[in-house]
Design a protein around this motif. Structure first.
Motif, mmCIF file in Angstrom:
data_model
loop_
_atom_site.group_PDB
_atom_site.id
_atom_site.type_symbol
_atom_site.label_atom_id
_atom_site.label_comp_id
_atom_site.label_asym_id
_atom_site.label_seq_id
_atom_site.Cartn_x
_atom_site.Cartn_y
_atom_site.Cartn_z
ATOM 1 N N ASP A 217 19.419 84.461 21.426
ATOM 2 C CA ASP A 217 18.620 84.849 20.262
ATOM 3 C C ASP A 217 17.621 83.775 19.834
ATOM 4 O O ASP A 217 16.966 83.918 18.804
ATOM 5 N N ARG A 218 17.507 82.706 20.600
ATOM 6 C CA ARG A 218 16.603 81.638 20.204
ATOM 7 C C ARG A 218 15.554 81.384 21.273
ATOM 8 O O ARG A 218 15.695 81.803 22.424
ATOM 9 N N CYS A 219 14.500 80.721 20.851
ATOM 10 C CA CYS A 219 13.412 80.356 21.766
ATOM 11 C C CYS A 219 13.519 78.867 22.084
ATOM 12 O O CYS A 219 13.499 78.028 21.192
ATOM 13 N N TRP A 220 13.660 78.570 23.367
ATOM 14 C CA TRP A 220 13.779 77.190 23.827
ATOM 15 C C TRP A 220 12.405 76.536 23.845
ATOM 16 O O TRP A 220 11.450 77.090 24.387
ATOM 17 N N ASP A 221 12.288 75.360 23.248
ATOM 18 C CA ASP A 221 11.002 74.655 23.191
ATOM 19 C C ASP A 221 10.788 73.892 24.495
ATOM 20 O O ASP A 221 11.143 72.726 24.621
ATOM 21 N N ALA A 222 10.184 74.557 25.475
ATOM 22 C CA ALA A 222 9.981 73.948 26.789
ATOM 23 C C ALA A 222 8.945 72.837 26.760
ATOM 24 O O ALA A 222 9.012 71.895 27.552
ATOM 25 N N ASP A 223 7.973 72.929 25.851
ATOM 26 C CA ASP A 223 6.949 71.885 25.772
ATOM 27 C C ASP A 223 7.541 70.579 25.260
ATOM 28 O O ASP A 223 7.102 69.496 25.644
ATOM 29 N N ARG A 224 8.548 70.678 24.391
ATOM 30 C CA ARG A 224 9.171 69.479 23.849
ATOM 31 C C ARG A 224 10.358 69.012 24.682
ATOM 32 O O ARG A 224 10.510 67.811 24.950
ATOM 33 N N ASP A 225 11.188 69.954 25.134
ATOM 34 C CA ASP A 225 12.458 69.605 25.770
ATOM 35 C C ASP A 225 12.482 69.828 27.271
ATOM 36 O O ASP A 225 13.497 69.544 27.916
ATOM 37 N N GLY A 226 11.391 70.331 27.850
ATOM 38 C CA GLY A 226 11.403 70.640 29.274
ATOM 39 C C GLY A 226 12.231 71.882 29.556
ATOM 40 O O GLY A 226 12.566 72.655 28.651
ATOM 41 N N LEU A 227 12.595 72.085 30.822
ATOM 42 C CA LEU A 227 13.397 73.245 31.183
ATOM 43 C C LEU A 227 14.858 73.011 30.827
ATOM 44 O O LEU A 227 15.339 71.880 30.842
ATOM 45 N N PRO A 228 15.592 74.081 30.492
ATOM 46 C CA PRO A 228 17.025 73.915 30.234
ATOM 47 C C PRO A 228 17.743 73.406 31.471
ATOM 48 O O PRO A 228 17.269 73.569 32.599
ATOM 49 N N ARG A 229 18.876 72.784 31.278
ATOM 50 C CA ARG A 229 19.671 72.331 32.419
ATOM 51 C C ARG A 229 20.333 73.494 33.138
ATOM 52 O O ARG A 229 20.688 73.397 34.304
ATOM 53 N N GLU A 230 20.525 74.605 32.413
ATOM 54 C CA GLU A 230 21.127 75.799 33.002
ATOM 55 C C GLU A 230 20.147 76.485 33.957
ATOM 56 O O GLU A 230 18.935 76.349 33.848
ATOM 57 N N GLU A 231 20.693 77.221 34.906
ATOM 58 C CA GLU A 231 19.867 78.054 35.767
ATOM 59 C C GLU A 231 19.211 79.131 34.906
ATOM 60 O O GLU A 231 19.856 79.739 34.045
ATOM 61 N N LEU A 232 17.917 79.370 35.112
ATOM 62 C CA LEU A 232 17.231 80.380 34.329
ATOM 63 C C LEU A 232 16.606 81.427 35.226
ATOM 64 O O LEU A 232 16.411 81.192 36.432
ATOM 65 N N GLU A 233 16.315 82.570 34.631
ATOM 66 C CA GLU A 233 15.810 83.697 35.405
ATOM 67 C C GLU A 233 14.339 83.953 35.118
ATOM 68 O O GLU A 233 13.844 83.701 34.023
ATOM 69 N N LEU A 234 13.674 84.488 36.142
ATOM 70 C CA LEU A 234 12.296 84.956 36.019
ATOM 71 C C LEU A 234 12.291 86.374 36.568
ATOM 72 O O LEU A 234 12.377 86.589 37.781
ATOM 73 N N ARG A 235 12.228 87.338 35.677
ATOM 74 C CA ARG A 235 12.355 88.730 36.078
ATOM 75 C C ARG A 235 11.076 89.231 36.734
ATOM 76 O O ARG A 235 9.975 88.812 36.387
ATOM 77 N N VAL A 236 11.258 90.178 37.659
ATOM 78 C CA VAL A 236 10.144 90.718 38.436
ATOM 79 C C VAL A 236 10.017 92.214 38.135
ATOM 80 O O VAL A 236 10.927 93.003 38.446
ATOM 81 N N PHE A 237 8.910 92.581 37.523
ATOM 82 C CA PHE A 237 8.598 93.969 37.190
ATOM 83 C C PHE A 237 7.266 94.366 37.825
ATOM 84 O O PHE A 237 6.444 93.510 38.162
ATOM 85 N N HIS A 238 7.076 95.664 37.938
ATOM 86 C CA HIS A 238 5.738 96.185 38.251
ATOM 87 C C HIS A 238 5.672 97.625 37.781
ATOM 88 O O HIS A 238 6.520 98.447 38.127
#
Length: 254
Positions: A182-203
């Protein structure tokens, strides 16, 4: 050993060494040099260091030039004191001009770096689009994009999962932001999370799968890189949609 020095180290070394060297060269001519000519010569030294694009070193060079010009080129010589009001003005002008020039030079280098980076991003998108148009199947494009994502985002690994949505890992969104529950991770400040993250593929609203991204420690790709990653995933979605792929075969890149 010089080839192992960073640009910043070279700039800082030059900031300490160049102004006293220039002032020492001018010592035999100091009685005949006007304050204006002295400033012009020292500004050349400041610009030479600032051209390396290292702003703190350029400022340090300007400060060093002021100190050494007062010590070696202003009466009374060899003393850190200024008698003539004109010498005070010279020192102030040298500092102001030096700081301004170093700032402009550093900014110019930053803009050049941004332009080169943008060109690289566009080249990656173009390369993937060309590959999609000539490949014999989507798996080739997926493997290629996996390799691109590893370099683009600073990953330790990347794999593709077909049609699977298991768990609630952090998710790289279409706008380059990262949603985690439910939260937005601040990637500009904290970089990528240490956890594996997903990038979904739609079309065209159809979900095909997702790239699972395993970040390297300290990975902090800029927003532009994250948006390019989303664009590459969109290209994979278009390729899968065109191929009508429903297979559960996985693709991995580490």
């Amino acid at each position: 050993m010089l080839r192992y020095l960073t640009r910043g180290q070279v700039a800082v070394g030059a900031a300490f060494a160049l102004p006293p060297a220039v002032c020492a060269v001018l010592v035999p001519f100091r009685a005949d040099l006007s304050d204006t000519n002295t400033v012009l010569v020292l500004v050349v030294a400041v610009v030479a260091v600032a051209a390396l694009g290292h702003r703190p070193a350029g400022v340090l060079t300007a400060l060093s030039a002021v100190v050494w010009s007062v010590l070696l080129l202003s009466r009374p010589y060899g003393q850190f004191s200024v008698v003539k009001p004109a010498a005070v003005v010279t020192a102030v002008l040298l500092l102001v001009v030096g700081v301004a020039v170093s700032g402009l030079a550093a900014r110019g280098r930053e803009l050049k770096l941004i332009a080169l980076t943008d060109d690289d991003y566009l080249a990656q998108i173009h390369h993937t689009a060309r590959l999609a148009g000539t490949s014999t199947g989507p798996h080739t494009v997926i493997d290629h994009v996996c390799r691109q994502l590893v370099g683009l985002l600073g990953l330790n690994g990347c794999r593709f999962e077909y049609g699977i949505l298991v768990g609630r890992p952090p998710r790289l969104e279409e706008d380059g932001s990262i949603a985690w529950g439910d939260r937005c991770w601040d990637a500009d400040r904290d970089g990528l999370p240490r956890e594996e993250l997903e990038l979904r593929v739609f079309h065209h609203g159809r979900f095909h799968g997702r790239f699972m991204l395993r970040p390297a420690p300290g990975a902090a790709p800029p927003l532009a890189a994250r948006l390019v990653a989303v664009t590459l995933a969109d290209q994979v979605g278009a390729e899968l949609d065109a191929a009508g792929t429903t297979t559960s075969r996985g693709s991995t890149r580490s």
